[in-house]
Design a protein around this motif. Structure first.
Motif, mmCIF file in Angstrom:
data_model
loop_
_atom_site.group_PDB
_atom_site.id
_atom_site.type_symbol
_atom_site.label_atom_id
_atom_site.label_comp_id
_atom_site.label_asym_id
_atom_site.label_seq_id
_atom_site.Cartn_x
_atom_site.Cartn_y
_atom_site.Cartn_z
ATOM 1 N N ALA A 198 46.522 -45.611 95.878
ATOM 2 C CA ALA A 198 45.890 -44.963 94.903
ATOM 3 C C ALA A 198 46.362 -43.454 94.670
ATOM 4 C CB ALA A 198 44.590 -45.190 95.100
ATOM 5 N N VAL A 199 46.230 -42.994 93.628
ATOM 6 C CA VAL A 199 46.782 -41.587 93.432
ATOM 7 C C VAL A 199 45.484 -40.829 92.487
ATOM 8 C CG1 VAL A 199 48.428 -39.986 92.562
ATOM 9 C CG2 VAL A 199 49.102 -42.445 92.948
ATOM 10 N N ILE A 200 45.323 -39.499 93.029
ATOM 11 C CA ILE A 200 44.227 -38.701 92.481
ATOM 12 C C ILE A 200 45.005 -37.525 92.216
ATOM 13 C CG2 ILE A 200 42.187 -37.355 92.767
ATOM 14 C CD1 ILE A 200 40.950 -39.151 94.543
ATOM 15 N N GLY A 201 45.637 -37.196 91.012
ATOM 16 C CA GLY A 201 46.508 -35.975 90.846
ATOM 17 C C GLY A 201 46.605 -35.750 89.427
ATOM 18 N N ASP A 202 47.256 -34.381 89.243
ATOM 19 C CA ASP A 202 47.336 -33.937 87.800
ATOM 20 C C ASP A 202 48.472 -35.001 87.256
ATOM 21 O OD1 ASP A 202 49.191 -31.002 89.281
ATOM 22 O OD2 ASP A 202 50.035 -33.036 88.971
ATOM 23 N N GLU A 203 48.768 -34.469 85.793
ATOM 24 C CA GLU A 203 49.354 -35.261 85.073
ATOM 25 C C GLU A 203 50.991 -35.473 85.666
ATOM 26 O OE1 GLU A 203 49.955 -33.850 81.198
ATOM 27 O OE2 GLU A 203 50.701 -31.913 81.899
ATOM 28 N N HIS A 204 51.602 -34.756 86.606
ATOM 29 C CA HIS A 204 52.812 -35.001 86.895
ATOM 30 C C HIS A 204 52.944 -35.870 87.985
ATOM 31 C CE1 HIS A 204 52.462 -30.787 85.461
ATOM 32 N NE2 HIS A 204 53.385 -31.108 84.658
ATOM 33 N N VAL A 205 51.903 -36.213 88.720
ATOM 34 C CA VAL A 205 51.861 -37.063 89.936
ATOM 35 C C VAL A 205 51.593 -38.418 89.705
ATOM 36 C CG1 VAL A 205 50.821 -37.161 92.021
ATOM 37 C CG2 VAL A 205 51.284 -34.859 91.355
ATOM 38 N N THR A 206 50.554 -38.845 89.000
ATOM 39 C CA THR A 206 50.006 -39.984 88.713
ATOM 40 C C THR A 206 51.131 -41.107 88.508
ATOM 41 O OG1 THR A 206 49.557 -39.656 86.475
ATOM 42 C CG2 THR A 206 47.877 -39.483 88.428
ATOM 43 N N ASP A 207 50.913 -42.213 89.032
ATOM 44 C CA ASP A 207 51.686 -43.329 88.772
ATOM 45 C C ASP A 207 51.531 -44.170 87.371
ATOM 46 O OD1 ASP A 207 53.150 -42.829 91.230
ATOM 47 O OD2 ASP A 207 52.041 -44.336 92.477
ATOM 48 N N PRO A 208 52.070 -45.030 87.250
ATOM 49 C CA PRO A 208 51.722 -45.868 85.939
ATOM 50 C C PRO A 208 50.416 -46.704 86.620
ATOM 51 C CG PRO A 208 54.140 -46.065 86.446
ATOM 52 C CD PRO A 208 53.735 -45.168 87.363
ATOM 53 N N PRO A 209 49.616 -47.226 85.664
ATOM 54 C CA PRO A 209 48.602 -47.608 85.849
ATOM 55 C C PRO A 209 48.450 -49.117 86.246
ATOM 56 C CG PRO A 209 48.418 -47.402 83.730
ATOM 57 C CD PRO A 209 49.613 -46.896 84.193
ATOM 58 N N ASP A 210 47.829 -49.785 86.863
ATOM 59 C CA ASP A 210 47.604 -50.953 87.340
ATOM 60 C C ASP A 210 46.282 -51.633 86.659
ATOM 61 O OD1 ASP A 210 46.488 -53.528 89.740
ATOM 62 O OD2 ASP A 210 48.668 -53.369 88.964
ATOM 63 N N SER A 211 46.095 -52.815 86.590
ATOM 64 C CA SER A 211 45.282 -53.404 85.598
ATOM 65 C C SER A 211 43.621 -52.932 85.875
ATOM 66 C CB SER A 211 45.216 -54.992 85.716
ATOM 67 O OG SER A 211 44.935 -55.249 87.028
ATOM 68 N N GLN A 212 43.290 -52.497 87.137
ATOM 69 C CA GLN A 212 42.195 -52.236 87.547
ATOM 70 C C GLN A 212 42.211 -50.565 87.942
ATOM 71 O OE1 GLN A 212 40.564 -54.058 90.999
ATOM 72 N NE2 GLN A 212 38.542 -53.215 90.443
ATOM 73 N N LYS A 213 43.288 -49.658 87.288
ATOM 74 C CA LYS A 213 43.282 -48.473 87.699
ATOM 75 C C LYS A 213 43.176 -47.858 88.783
ATOM 76 C CE LYS A 213 42.072 -45.618 83.209
ATOM 77 N NZ LYS A 213 41.248 -44.680 82.856
ATOM 78 N N ASN A 214 44.415 -47.813 89.604
ATOM 79 C CA ASN A 214 44.160 -47.154 90.965
ATOM 80 C C ASN A 214 44.594 -45.861 90.811
ATOM 81 O OD1 ASN A 214 47.024 -48.036 90.013
ATOM 82 N ND2 ASN A 214 47.462 -48.168 92.026
ATOM 83 N N TYR A 215 44.236 -44.946 89.931
ATOM 84 C CA TYR A 215 44.785 -43.579 89.725
ATOM 85 C C TYR A 215 43.567 -42.736 88.930
ATOM 86 C CZ TYR A 215 45.817 -44.385 84.784
ATOM 87 O OH TYR A 215 45.738 -44.412 83.423
ATOM 88 N N LEU A 216 43.713 -41.498 89.245
ATOM 89 C CA LEU A 216 42.593 -40.629 88.147
ATOM 90 C C LEU A 216 43.544 -39.486 87.784
ATOM 91 C CD1 LEU A 216 40.258 -39.683 87.143
ATOM 92 C CD2 LEU A 216 39.746 -38.630 89.416
ATOM 93 N N VAL A 217 43.780 -39.383 86.607
ATOM 94 C CA VAL A 217 44.417 -38.111 86.245
ATOM 95 C C VAL A 217 43.455 -36.754 86.227
ATOM 96 C CG1 VAL A 217 45.872 -36.892 84.215
ATOM 97 C CG2 VAL A 217 46.084 -39.286 84.946
#
Lengths: 112, 227
Positions: A15-34
């Motif tokens: 999972a990634v919590i980061g700014d727009e330069h860091v986040t990975d492409p999303p998974d179906s259940q969204k394992n990231y927050l921009v």
């Protein structure tokens, strides 16, 4: 301190919590927050709680250090075995070992 | 006299037990410091690779012909995670389990290449549509006979797009700047290398920390009993 396999068998996502330069492409259940300038602290905290406590499929949480500073109490207070929480630098904010929760635990152990 | 002998023997026993505990504590400190060193080295590598990746991305954005930055606007929301983590139990005394980052695109590509080879083998007899027996006054029959060929043609690009959708680089166009590829390489190197090492080092430090705390309590208990 042997944990049962059920505690970590389903944990496979990063999972990634980061700014727009860091986040990975999303998974179906969204394992990231921009996170941008408009993102509220409550949103960041909610995402951190979701990735660390509610979801059982996250193995590692990556969080930019300057974003972790906004929820420092929550990040420092997280002491579970899984997921592993790793603070990473961002494009405009270099890594500072003084603020890293891992290094704070080290200093506490050494009695500093 | 007997009481003095017994207390002396107990003292010797406790001191040897204390020495043993202190030796174990020293060993745990060595392990802890090893993990700390690994963590700091991993953070250093992470910093270098991320800097290189961001620098390459900036160069790619500068050289971009349409002046549109390579970012979220290009993202395909159907994308699945291309890197997953596996937690393996270990038999080592210092680390009970280990994180391992797996590239799911490699297994997907090999499965697809096997699948597309099977598709090609199966579709060969169908690639030559039978010519119409009678000339068609309207275009209706010819469109029907053309449909299987069109479907075959659709299948092949579909297999190609499935294979290409695993590589996020394909979202940004066909002719990609070299700097964008090197940015991707840098970021992927971060995931596989320093990130894995740092996560394992954090895990090792937590486990060793718990053992050190336990052992310190035992040492304090013996020292208090000896006073």
């Amino acid at each position: 301190m042997a944990l049962p396999q059920s505690a970590y068998a389903a944990r496979e996502f990063l999972a990634v919590i980061g700014d727009e330069h860091v986040t990975d492409p999303p998974d179906s259940q969204k394992n990231y927050l921009v996170v941008d300038q408009k993102t509220e602290v409550s949103t960041i905290e909610g995402a951190f709680d979701a990735f660390t406590k509610q979801r059982k499929d996250i193995a590692i949480v990556l969080i930019n250090q300057h974003i972790a500073d906004k929820i420092r109490g929550t990040v420092d207070g997280f002491g579970e075995a899984f997921p592993a929480v790793l603070e990473i630098p961002s494009k405009d904010h270099p890594y500072d070992p003084e603020k890293d929760s891992v290094m704070k635990r080290v200093r506490k152990l050494f009695g500093e | 006299m007997a009481a003095e002998t017994a207390s002396t023997e107990a003292g010797v026993g406790s001191s040897s037990g204390l020495t043993q505990l202190l030796d174990q504590l020293d060993q745990l400190w060595v392990e802890y410091l090893t993990f700390l060193d690994q963590y700091q080295a991993a953070q250093g590598d992470l910093k270098k690779q991320l800097s290189a990746g961001h620098f390459s991305l900036t160069q790619a954005n500068f050289k971009s012909s349409n002046r549109r930055p390579y970012g979220q606007d290009y993202y395909d929301n159907r994308m699945k995670a291309s890197r997953r983590c596996k937690i393996d139990p270990q038999d080592q005394a210092s680390l009970s389990m280990r994180f391992k980052v797996i590239d799911t695109t490699d297994s997907a590509k090999s499965a697809e290449s096997a699948g597309s080879a099977e598709k090609d083998a199966a579709s060969e007899p169908q690639q030559q549509p039978s010519p119409p027996s009678t000339p068609t006054p309207s275009g209706h029959e010819s469109s029907e006979t053309c449909t299987p060929a069109a479907e075959d043609n659709k299948e092949k690009p579909a297999a190609g797009t499935t294979a290409s959708s695993h590589d996020p680089l394909k979202w940004f166009g066909i002719l990609l700047p070299r700097e964008l590829r090197s940015a991707q390489t840098s970021f992927c190197t971060v995931i596989k290398g320093p990130l894995e090492t740092a996560a394992n080092a954090i895990r090792g430090m937590r486990e060793t920390e718990a053992k050190i705390s336990k052992l310190r309590k035992a040492v304090r208990k013996i020292e208090k009993a000896g006073e």
